[in-house]
Design a protein around this motif. Structure first.
Motif, PDB file in Angstrom:
ATOM      1  N   UNK A 198       0.824  -1.197   0.000  1.00  0.00           N
ATOM      2  CA  UNK A 198       0.000   0.000   0.000  1.00  0.00           C
ATOM      3  C   UNK A 198       0.857   1.247   0.000  1.00  0.00           C
ATOM      4  N   UNK A 199       0.376   2.288  -0.651  1.00  0.00           N
ATOM      5  CA  UNK A 199       1.047   3.587  -0.698  1.00  0.00           C
ATOM      6  C   UNK A 199       0.021   4.665  -0.375  1.00  0.00           C
ATOM      7  N   UNK A 200       0.252   5.418   0.713  1.00  0.00           N
ATOM      8  CA  UNK A 200      -0.696   6.440   1.122  1.00  0.00           C
ATOM      9  C   UNK A 200      -0.776   7.593   0.119  1.00  0.00           C
ATOM     10  N   UNK A 201       0.324   7.879  -0.549  1.00  0.00           N
ATOM     11  CA  UNK A 201       0.357   8.979  -1.514  1.00  0.00           C
ATOM     12  C   UNK A 201      -0.405   8.619  -2.793  1.00  0.00           C
ATOM     13  N   UNK A 202      -0.562   9.625  -3.654  1.00  0.00           N
ATOM     14  CA  UNK A 202      -1.167   9.442  -4.973  1.00  0.00           C
ATOM     15  C   UNK A 202      -0.049   9.257  -5.999  1.00  0.00           C
ATOM     16  N   UNK A 203       0.290   8.050  -6.386  1.00  0.00           N
ATOM     17  CA  UNK A 203       1.386   7.880  -7.351  1.00  0.00           C
ATOM     18  C   UNK A 203       1.068   8.487  -8.703  1.00  0.00           C
ATOM     19  N   UNK A 204      -0.210   8.485  -9.082  1.00  0.00           N
ATOM     20  CA  UNK A 204      -0.597   9.023 -10.391  1.00  0.00           C
ATOM     21  C   UNK A 204      -0.420  10.539 -10.457  1.00  0.00           C
ATOM     22  N   UNK A 205      -0.236  11.189  -9.290  1.00  0.00           N
ATOM     23  CA  UNK A 205      -0.026  12.637  -9.237  1.00  0.00           C
ATOM     24  C   UNK A 205       1.390  12.980  -8.788  1.00  0.00           C
ATOM     25  N   UNK A 206       2.246  11.972  -8.660  1.00  0.00           N
ATOM     26  CA  UNK A 206       3.564  12.160  -8.046  1.00  0.00           C
ATOM     27  C   UNK A 206       4.711  12.172  -9.040  1.00  0.00           C
ATOM     28  N   UNK A 207       4.451  12.627 -10.248  1.00  0.00           N
ATOM     29  CA  UNK A 207       5.495  12.840 -11.253  1.00  0.00           C
ATOM     30  C   UNK A 207       6.311  11.565 -11.466  1.00  0.00           C
ATOM     31  N   UNK A 208       7.610  11.721 -11.711  1.00  0.00           N
ATOM     32  CA  UNK A 208       8.443  10.577 -12.107  1.00  0.00           C
ATOM     33  C   UNK A 208       8.521   9.503 -11.033  1.00  0.00           C
ATOM     34  N   UNK A 209       8.613   9.920  -9.764  1.00  0.00           N
ATOM     35  CA  UNK A 209       8.717   8.929  -8.684  1.00  0.00           C
ATOM     36  C   UNK A 209       7.455   8.078  -8.600  1.00  0.00           C
ATOM     37  N   UNK A 210       6.292   8.730  -8.733  1.00  0.00           N
ATOM     38  CA  UNK A 210       5.040   7.989  -8.673  1.00  0.00           C
ATOM     39  C   UNK A 210       4.869   7.047  -9.847  1.00  0.00           C
ATOM     40  N   UNK A 211       5.236   7.515 -11.030  1.00  0.00           N
ATOM     41  CA  UNK A 211       5.143   6.653 -12.212  1.00  0.00           C
ATOM     42  C   UNK A 211       6.088   5.466 -12.084  1.00  0.00           C
ATOM     43  N   UNK A 212       7.278   5.702 -11.547  1.00  0.00           N
ATOM     44  CA  UNK A 212       8.214   4.582 -11.373  1.00  0.00           C
ATOM     45  C   UNK A 212       7.671   3.581 -10.359  1.00  0.00           C
ATOM     46  N   UNK A 213       7.015   4.080  -9.313  1.00  0.00           N
ATOM     47  CA  UNK A 213       6.415   3.178  -8.327  1.00  0.00           C
ATOM     48  C   UNK A 213       5.374   2.282  -8.989  1.00  0.00           C
ATOM     49  N   UNK A 214       4.529   2.857  -9.835  1.00  0.00           N
ATOM     50  CA  UNK A 214       3.522   2.063 -10.544  1.00  0.00           C
ATOM     51  C   UNK A 214       4.186   1.081 -11.509  1.00  0.00           C
ATOM     52  N   UNK A 215       5.238   1.524 -12.198  1.00  0.00           N
ATOM     53  CA  UNK A 215       5.954   0.625 -13.104  1.00  0.00           C
ATOM     54  C   UNK A 215       6.555  -0.542 -12.330  1.00  0.00           C
ATOM     55  N   UNK A 216       7.077  -0.255 -11.144  1.00  0.00           N
ATOM     56  CA  UNK A 216       7.642  -1.329 -10.324  1.00  0.00           C
ATOM     57  C   UNK A 216       6.561  -2.320  -9.897  1.00  0.00           C
ATOM     58  N   UNK A 217       5.364  -1.809  -9.620  1.00  0.00           N
ATOM     59  CA  UNK A 217       4.259  -2.709  -9.280  1.00  0.00           C
ATOM     60  C   UNK A 217       3.924  -3.617 -10.446  1.00  0.00           C
ATOM     61  N   UNK A 218       3.901  -3.068 -11.642  1.00  0.00           N
ATOM     62  CA  UNK A 218       3.588  -3.872 -12.829  1.00  0.00           C
ATOM     63  C   UNK A 218       4.624  -4.988 -13.006  1.00  0.00           C
ATOM     64  N   UNK A 219       5.895  -4.709 -12.674  1.00  0.00           N
ATOM     65  CA  UNK A 219       6.970  -5.688 -12.851  1.00  0.00           C
ATOM     66  C   UNK A 219       7.211  -6.559 -11.624  1.00  0.00           C
ATOM     67  N   UNK A 220       6.570  -6.241 -10.519  1.00  0.00           N
ATOM     68  CA  UNK A 220       6.822  -6.913  -9.231  1.00  0.00           C
ATOM     69  C   UNK A 220       6.492  -8.393  -9.319  1.00  0.00           C
TER      70      UNK A 220
END
Length: 209
Positions: A185-207
């Motif tokens: 879980x991530x309390x922040x909004x990754x979709x609104x968090x620029x490059x760091x948020x997008x990388x977090x989502x990309x890492x989830x896709x590859x996890x």
């Protein structure tokens, strides 16, 4: 092709979440679902959301999604974002006290209005950019610098989770990211968090838990 189900229970900005996922995973099949069948056919589950936790849990119950989500959390990579990690906890004190999905032990509490930030009373909700200190190594942090900025909007926060992998300080230090086994879980909004948020989502896709 990876199939990613974004849970649509009427409690979040789903367009932004899906757009961010499509950006980082253009080859994936990303779809909204309101049904158990959508959860069943997905390879990965993303639980977004915003608003009051009582309304979120009520909507999940109305759609008969509680049991399918609990089953998916035993088998598939599962990420909660924004209010998602609060829903994943045992209990929240919001709305007079609401039980969550119980995927993580722990509580959700409101920010104390007596807390200060840089000697000034904190404003509630906690809104805007803040850093996350990575407290444990995890694949979800791959390629994300420690103390990267993420975007927040919340009045309640996780309290003392033993599965914390990242912390944020706003008046107090609270778990900003949690993970165990195949769920996170991530309390922040990754979709609104620029490059760091997008990388977090990309890492989830590859996890690969």
């Amino acid at each position: 092709m990876t199939r990613i189900a974004v849970i649509d229970y009427g409690m979040g900005n789903l367009h932004s979440v899906c757009k961010a996922l499509a950006h980082v995973a253009p080859q994936a099949d990303i779809f909204l679902t309101t049904e158990a069948s959508g959860i069943s056919k997905a390879d990965r589950i993303l639980l977004p959301g915003q608003g009051a936790i009582a309304a979120c849990m009520a909507q999940l119950q109305t759609l008969d999604l509680i049991d399918p989500l609990l089953l998916a959390a035993q088998e598939k990579p599962f990420l909660g974002i924004c209010i998602g990690p609060q829903l994943m906890m045992q209990h929240s004190e919001e709305n007079g006290g609401v039980d969550g999905l119980g995927l993580f032990d722990g509580q959700v509490v409101r920010f104390d209005t007596e807390l200060t930030d840089q000697q000034q009373p904190i404003k509630i909700p906690h809104m805007g950019w803040n850093t996350i200190s990575q407290t444990a190594k995890h694949p979800l942090w791959s390629g994300i610098a420690d103390h990267s900025h993420f975007y927040y909007v919340h009045s309640y926060h996780l309290h003392d989770s033993e599965h914390t992998i990242g912390e944020t300080t706003y008046g107090c230090t609270f778990p900003a990211a949690i993970a165990r086994d195949n769920i996170a879980g991530l309390q922040a909004h990754p979709e609104k968090s620029s490059d760091a948020g997008l990388r977090f989502l990309a890492n989830f896709v590859d996890w690969q838990p």
